[in-house]
Motif scaffolding. Structure first.
Motif, PDB file in Angstrom:
ATOM      1  N   ALA A 143       0.821  -1.205   0.000  1.00  0.00           N
ATOM      2  CA  ALA A 143       0.000   0.000   0.000  1.00  0.00           C
ATOM      3  C   ALA A 143       0.857   1.259   0.000  1.00  0.00           C
ATOM      4  O   ALA A 143       0.423   2.315  -0.481  1.00  0.00           O
ATOM      5  N   ARG A 146       3.494   0.658  -3.797  1.00  0.00           N
ATOM      6  CA  ARG A 146       2.759   0.617  -5.069  1.00  0.00           C
ATOM      7  C   ARG A 146       3.608   0.114  -6.239  1.00  0.00           C
ATOM      8  O   ARG A 146       3.868   0.842  -7.204  1.00  0.00           O
ATOM      9  N   HIS A 175      -2.950  -1.075  -3.920  1.00  0.00           N
ATOM     10  CA  HIS A 175      -1.713  -1.741  -3.509  1.00  0.00           C
ATOM     11  C   HIS A 175      -0.672  -1.802  -4.617  1.00  0.00           C
ATOM     12  O   HIS A 175       0.348  -2.476  -4.464  1.00  0.00           O
ATOM     13  N   SER A 176      -0.910  -1.132  -5.732  1.00  0.00           N
ATOM     14  CA  SER A 176       0.042  -1.215  -6.846  1.00  0.00           C
ATOM     15  C   SER A 176      -0.082   0.012  -7.730  1.00  0.00           C
ATOM     16  O   SER A 176      -1.033   0.786  -7.625  1.00  0.00           O
ATOM     17  N   THR A 177       0.916   0.166  -8.596  1.00  0.00           N
ATOM     18  CA  THR A 177       0.793   1.089  -9.716  1.00  0.00           C
ATOM     19  C   THR A 177       0.265   0.260 -10.870  1.00  0.00           C
ATOM     20  O   THR A 177       1.004  -0.511 -11.494  1.00  0.00           O
TER      21      THR A 177
END
Length: 208
Positions: A143, A146, A175-177
């Motif tokens: 989180a 990312r 939680h990610s790009t």
């Protein structure tokens, strides 16, 4: 020693700085299936296609049994993730980084690798897959950091349960790009347009 069977690139680890792309097949398939995607990967990336640990009665293998579609039992999912990491540690080294690329059940396993040891995952590709419910050890880290994730699915895919798609659509951006793509006319499979996008994604985040 590792126990999972695998098909590997002709010269695995030739570039020690490059993460290894882990190809993780779907339910009922085998280690030779996604090995066919190797020519579509960026050149120079080592890869390994692993066979899931659960042999099915009528052939093929699975990472975990299907109980409630879209909501797998967490215990066999965790055991499968542990088996993959054991293979990575034994075959690639305890500090090796990977870029998991999974289809369907394998897509879920790709996210499990990310969620259990995020520091060792360079980028993640989920094709026709989803994210499991519940908390994982790396979720709080993700989180904040990312890391890059590609999520592709067919517009006509009816295999993955709708509630699992909704869960994934909420979890991944938090939680990610995320690079998310939906492919018109595609059901539960992978097509040329998706492979081209995966190559571009891996070139940018792993091979660059």
């Amino acid at each position: 020693m590792s126990t999972l069977r695998a098909v590997r690139s002709p010269a695995p680890g030739a570039d020690p700085a490059a993460p290894t792309v882990l190809l993780l097949h779907g339910f009922g398939s085998h280690e030779h299936d996604l090995a066919g995607l190797a020519p579509h990967l960026p050149s120079g990336l080592p890869w390994a296609a692993l066979r899931a640990p659960l042999d099915l009665p009528h052939g093929g293998a699975a990472w975990f049994p299907i109980t409630t579609p879209g909501s797998p039992d967490p215990a066999p999912v965790a055991a499968a993730a542990d088996a993959i990491w054991a293979w990575v540690d034994a075959e690639l080294g305890p500090d090796a980084t990977v870029a998991p690329l999974g289809f369907s059940q394998g897509g879920l396993m790709a996210t499990e690798l990310l969620r259990t040891r995020p520091a060792r995952v360079a980028a993640t590709v989920v094709l026709g897959g989803f994210v499991a419910g519940g908390e994982r050890p790396g979720d709080a880290t993700l989180a904040g950091t990312r890391p890059p994730v590609f999520w592709g699915r067919g517009e006509l895919d009816t295999v993955i349960a709708p509630h699992a798609i909704e869960r994934t659509a909420a979890w991944l951006p938090a939680h990610s790009t995320l690079t998310a793509r939906t492919y018109p006319g595609l059901a539960h499979g992978i097509d040329a347009a998706e492979l081209a996008d995966v190559r571009t994604f891996l070139t940018a985040h792993v091979a660059g």
